[in-house]
Design a protein around this motif. Structure first.
Motif, short mmCIF file in Angstrom:
data_model
loop_
_atom_site.label_atom_id
_atom_site.label_comp_id
_atom_site.label_asym_id
_atom_site.label_seq_id
_atom_site.Cartn_x
_atom_site.Cartn_y
_atom_site.Cartn_z
N ARG A 60 81.66 -46.70 49.51
CA ARG A 60 81.73 -47.24 47.89
C ARG A 60 83.23 -46.54 47.82
O ARG A 60 83.94 -46.66 46.61
CB ARG A 60 80.66 -46.10 47.05
CG ARG A 60 80.59 -45.17 45.60
CD ARG A 60 79.72 -45.15 45.25
NE ARG A 60 79.40 -43.41 45.54
CZ ARG A 60 78.90 -42.92 46.29
NH1 ARG A 60 77.80 -43.86 46.89
NH2 ARG A 60 78.56 -41.65 46.33
N GLN A 75 81.57 -33.35 47.56
CA GLN A 75 81.15 -33.97 45.77
C GLN A 75 80.50 -33.05 44.27
O GLN A 75 80.22 -33.41 43.86
CB GLN A 75 80.40 -35.41 46.08
CG GLN A 75 81.02 -36.30 46.99
CD GLN A 75 82.30 -37.17 46.01
OE1 GLN A 75 81.78 -37.33 45.36
NE2 GLN A 75 83.44 -37.07 46.47
N THR A 98 80.67 -32.29 40.70
CA THR A 98 80.34 -31.86 39.88
C THR A 98 79.99 -30.81 39.06
O THR A 98 79.14 -30.52 38.06
CB THR A 98 79.11 -32.76 40.70
OG1 THR A 98 79.27 -34.03 41.40
CG2 THR A 98 77.67 -32.77 39.05
N LEU A 132 72.24 -40.20 42.97
CA LEU A 132 73.70 -41.59 42.11
C LEU A 132 72.15 -42.27 42.45
O LEU A 132 71.60 -43.38 40.80
CB LEU A 132 74.00 -41.72 42.77
CG LEU A 132 74.73 -43.03 42.31
CD1 LEU A 132 75.31 -42.71 40.52
CD2 LEU A 132 76.40 -43.20 43.35
N ARG A 149 76.87 -37.70 42.10
CA ARG A 149 77.49 -37.81 42.51
C ARG A 149 77.26 -38.59 44.16
O ARG A 149 78.33 -39.27 45.39
CB ARG A 149 78.70 -37.13 42.43
CG ARG A 149 80.38 -38.22 42.28
CD ARG A 149 81.24 -36.96 42.78
NE ARG A 149 81.33 -35.81 41.41
CZ ARG A 149 82.31 -36.02 40.22
NH1 ARG A 149 82.79 -37.17 39.94
NH2 ARG A 149 81.96 -35.20 39.37
N GLU A 193 75.21 -53.39 44.65
CA GLU A 193 75.20 -52.50 44.69
C GLU A 193 76.17 -53.47 46.02
O GLU A 193 77.26 -53.51 46.49
CB GLU A 193 74.87 -51.46 45.08
CG GLU A 193 75.88 -50.50 45.85
CD GLU A 193 76.71 -49.42 44.79
OE1 GLU A 193 76.33 -49.38 44.41
OE2 GLU A 193 78.28 -49.04 45.72
N GLY A 205 80.54 -49.62 44.46
CA GLY A 205 80.73 -49.18 43.68
C GLY A 205 80.04 -49.32 42.82
O GLY A 205 80.49 -48.28 41.37
N HIS A 209 77.70 -46.35 41.09
CA HIS A 209 78.77 -45.45 40.08
C HIS A 209 79.54 -45.59 39.07
O HIS A 209 78.72 -44.81 37.80
CB HIS A 209 79.82 -44.60 40.86
CG HIS A 209 80.22 -43.86 40.92
ND1 HIS A 209 79.82 -42.81 41.81
CD2 HIS A 209 81.60 -43.65 39.87
CE1 HIS A 209 81.39 -42.04 40.96
NE2 HIS A 209 82.22 -42.23 39.98
N THR A 210 79.53 -46.36 38.49
CA THR A 210 80.81 -47.31 38.06
C THR A 210 79.52 -47.24 36.60
O THR A 210 80.01 -46.86 35.27
CB THR A 210 81.40 -48.61 38.08
OG1 THR A 210 81.86 -48.45 38.95
CG2 THR A 210 82.17 -49.02 36.56
N PHE A 270 78.27 -42.88 35.59
CA PHE A 270 79.35 -42.24 34.93
C PHE A 270 79.76 -43.17 34.09
O PHE A 270 79.77 -42.64 33.19
CB PHE A 270 80.15 -41.94 35.76
CG PHE A 270 79.94 -40.79 37.43
CD1 PHE A 270 79.79 -39.56 37.06
CD2 PHE A 270 78.80 -41.56 38.13
CE1 PHE A 270 79.31 -38.20 37.47
CE2 PHE A 270 79.01 -40.01 38.75
CZ PHE A 270 78.63 -38.88 38.78
#
Ligand code: Q46
Ligand code: ZN
Length: 300
Positions: A16, A33, A37, A159, A200, A241, A246, A249-250, A253
């Protein structure tokens, strides 16, 4: 592959971030990380006392360890669920960690202290085991934090967990849950502040953190998790993934930044309408909260 930070040989790759890390730089990366956060979401203020819900698994033990390294005043809370050998072993990992680090572990045993175990409670209440379990955890974690005078309750949701829950909530358009799916839930109305400082980090990272930091953890999955929808969502997201690192995460978040504010007013209004449970004082939409009803049924 070389470590992104010090150029020594890497021991782990995090796709990632398109980066490799040596042992020390990976541990540093995980701490950073978490520090980021906590700062970004205002999770823990200076001098606040934190209670970490510790299951004996990789996520909660990594979280407890990192909070200690970051200088946070954090005690652990272990809740024995009475799920056979799995619970016995999980408790031993949590205690061994606490003893090894000289950290304080608060313990609650559901069968001994409340009067039922998860398999029995689920059966008599006609609930899925994970539903009875989640309900018990939410209630007892908050209660323990309030009783112990803690400011914050921290859990090890990572995550992968949050992305999977979000996926499920979006599939069903559960707008009430979407409004509450935040990494910080503020204190108020009988609840302490709840935070998820690992959002994260992926679960592969929390496992690698434990291995590289020399933390022994419960590797077995809970036997009650089988067939749980959550696992299917995780598998689906892992496939996405794998093709485009990534994505989780996208997804998560991006939701927090762009979509979650659309749903929070509904969730806040619901929370404001809660009244104290007639038995235990926990805020609830009815007279008696779901946990007290579960206790009542399980005890008869
Ligand atoms: S412990 Fe409890 Fe999990 Fe086991 S019964 Fe389900 S919710 S799977 S995190
Ligand atoms: Zn109650």
């Amino acid at each position: 592959m070389k470590c992104r930070r010090c150029r020594q040989p890497a021991v782990i790759e995090v796709r990632r971030h398109n980066a490799g890390f040596c042992r020390d730089c990976f541990l540093h990366h995980c701490r950073e990380q978490v520090r980021r956060t906590i700062d970004d979401f205002g999770m823990i203020g200076p001098g606040e006392r934190v209670l970490v819900a510790v299951s004996g698994g990789k996520d909660s033990l990594a979280l407890w360890d990192i909070l200690g390294d970051l200088g946070v005043d954090a005690d652990g809370l272990y809740l024995g669920l009475g799920i056979g050998e799995y619970s016995g072993d999980s408790g031993r990992y949590a205690r061994a960690y606490a003893e090894g680090r000289g950290a304080k572990l608060v313990e609650i045993d559901l069968p001994a202290d409340v009067g039922f175990d998860i398999p029995t409670g689920a059966r008599v209440a006609h609930r899925a085991p994970c539903s009875a379990c989640g309900l018990s955890k939410r209630h007892l974690f908050n209660q323990a934090a309030v009783d112990g005078g803690y400011d914050v309750l921290a859990t090890g949701h990572n995550l992968d967990d949050e992305a999977a829950v979000l996926f499920g909530n979006v599939l069903r358009w559960s707008t009430d849950y979407l409004g509450r799916q935040l990494p910080v839930l503020p204190a108020g109305n009988g609840f302490v502040r709840k935070v998820k400082p690992l959002v994260r980090l992926g679960e592969r990272e929390s496992a690698a953190y434990c291995v590289l930091a020399g933390i022994d953890y419960q590797v077995e999955e809970c036997p009650m998790a089988e067939g749980n929808r959550h696992l299917g969502y995780k598998e689906a997201l892992n496939a996405v993934e794998e093709r485009s690192p990534g994505s989780k995460h996208t997804f998560y978040f991006g939701f927090l930044e762009r979509a979650s504010p659309l749903f929070t007013p509904e969730a806040r209004a619901e929370r404001d309408e809660l009244r104290p449970c007639a038995r235990c004082g926990t805020p609830t939409p009815g007279d008696i909260c779901a946990f007290c009803r579960l206790v009542e049924r399980a005890a008869t």
